[in-house]
Design a protein around this motif. Structure first.
Motif, PDB file in Angstrom:
ATOM      1  N   ARG A  60       0.850  -1.197   0.000  1.00  0.00           N
ATOM      2  CA  ARG A  60       0.000   0.000   0.000  1.00  0.00           C
ATOM      3  C   ARG A  60       0.880   1.239   0.000  1.00  0.00           C
ATOM      4  N   LYS A  69      -6.839  -4.783   7.519  1.00  0.00           N
ATOM      5  CA  LYS A  69      -5.700  -3.898   7.810  1.00  0.00           C
ATOM      6  C   LYS A  69      -5.301  -4.087   9.266  1.00  0.00           C
ATOM      7  N   GLU A  87      -1.272  -7.403   7.737  1.00  0.00           N
ATOM      8  CA  GLU A  87      -2.579  -6.765   7.555  1.00  0.00           C
ATOM      9  C   GLU A  87      -3.757  -7.409   8.272  1.00  0.00           C
TER      10      GLU A  87
END
Ligand SMILES: NC(=O)c1ccc[n+]([C@@H]2O[C@H](COP(=O)([O-])OP(=O)(O)OC[C@H]3O[C@@H](n4cnc5c(N)ncnc54)[C@H](O)[C@@H]3O)[C@@H](O)[C@H]2O)c1
Length: 310
Positions: free
Chosen positions: A43, A215, A243
């Motif tokens: 990310r 997440k 995550e």
């Protein structure tokens, strides 16, 4: 030559849960046997923008998904290549994600749900809700009743109506704890950042499919639940350490050790045997894999080609 783009409308027409099941299942087995590959998600975020990417090889295809997230809205783009590295197509990812996620849970349910499970629960009746419900009704043949919880009552009611139209007794639950009382198959589909229920609210024989904790700062399941579970199965340990908020928090609080996590691909490849949740709890944690996207995109591409050639 321009590259075809398969949009959500076409994917909705071309694919169903059952049409991608075989490809996703095979891709998981291949991965477990070392014949497919999957990266963890990466990310990038700055100035309130976030972009994420993940890639996989699911022979004969490879590819992946890139997406932007803004204010809880995801805009996905999938890319598909053939085994020679030629670009085949790009695809929208909303419908693909709605389909491939419940198919993964279906495979987990087939392996871990208690035999003769008849009570189900869904917490979270958003975009992922409808197809998870359809999947539960299709795959848990002994299912008699289901409870749905969502703080948005109208969303929960919409799922109740679908379940009833399919002959399953369904009702809105007042709280998540009420939804899971006695349930043997529970699916959590929320962006929650705090546990949805207490660990001791979970039935002694229950499979919990936790989908929403994608997440490190999200959390649907109580950390103590991991200590009650006979098995904790995850997509893969490397990605989950980054995550899977549920497992990260459970490990932090001393209720779970990463060395006890079971990777789903190893179960799919028959390398690891895990008991069903017949007399104990099984937790299945998924954050989503590019492997699922590529396998499902391959089916969409094959159906798209057939459609344009006829
Ligand atoms: N594991 C995967 O492969 C995968 C795939 C897609 C989505 N997701 C995740 O699953 C979750 C659900 O996805 P979606 O697309 O359906 O989202 P959505 O926003 O469409 O729906 C979420 C639903 O959860 C409800 N909700 C919010 N907070 C809640 C809470 N504390 N308790 C109970 N319900 C609550 C909302 O009212 C909403 O109806 C998200 O966290 C998403 O990131 C995971």
């Amino acid at each position: 030559m321009s590259v075809p783009h398969i949009d959500d409308i076409a994917i909705d027409r071309l694919l169903s849960l059952s049409s991608i099941y075989g490809a996703v299942n095979e891709a998981l087995k291949d991965w477990g046997n070392g014949n497919a590959a999957n990266t963890i998600r990466v990310r990038a975020s700055a100035k309130g923008q976030m972009a994420s990417a993940m890639a996989a090889v699911a022979p004969p295809y490879s590819g992946g998904k890139v997406y932007a997230t803004k204010d809880g809205v995801f805009t996905f783009l999938n890319v598909l290549f053939d085994d020679q590295g030629n670009l085949l197509c790009t695809l929208d990812g909303d419908v693909l994600t709605r389909l491939r996620t419940p198919v993964l849970c279906q495979i987990a349910i087939e392996k871990f749900a208690p035999e003769n499970a008849n009570k189900g629960a869904i917490i979270g009746a958003g975009r992922q809700g409808r197809l998870h419900l359809e999947m539960l009704i299709d795959s848990v043949k002994t299912l008699k009743s289901i409870k749905i919880y969502d703080p948005r009552k109208e969303a929960a009611q919409a799922l109740v109506d679908i379940a009833q139209s399919r002959g399953v007794t369904a009702e809105i639950a007042a709280t998540p704890s009420d939804a899971i009382k006695g349930a043997q198959v529970v699916v959590t589909l929320t962006p929650a950042t705090e546990p949805l229920f207490e660990a001791d609210a979970v039935n002694e024989e229950a499979l919990i499919c936790a989908v929403g904790s994608t997440k490190y700062d999200k959390c649907e399941l109580p950390p103590k639940l991991m200590a009650r579970a006979v098995s904790v199965v995850c997509d893969d340990v490397e990605g989950s350490k980054i995550e899977c908020g549920d497992l990260i928090r459970a490990e932090d609080e001393g209720f779970f050790r990463w060395e006890d996590a079971i990777e789903f691909k190893d179960v799919c490849a028959d390398k690891v045997r895990t008991p069903r949740a017949n007399n104990s709890i099984v937790v299945f944690e998924t954050q989503g894999l590019a492997l699922q996207d590529v396998a499902a995109a391959g089916v969409a591409w094959e159906k798209f080609k057939k459609e344009i050639s006829s």
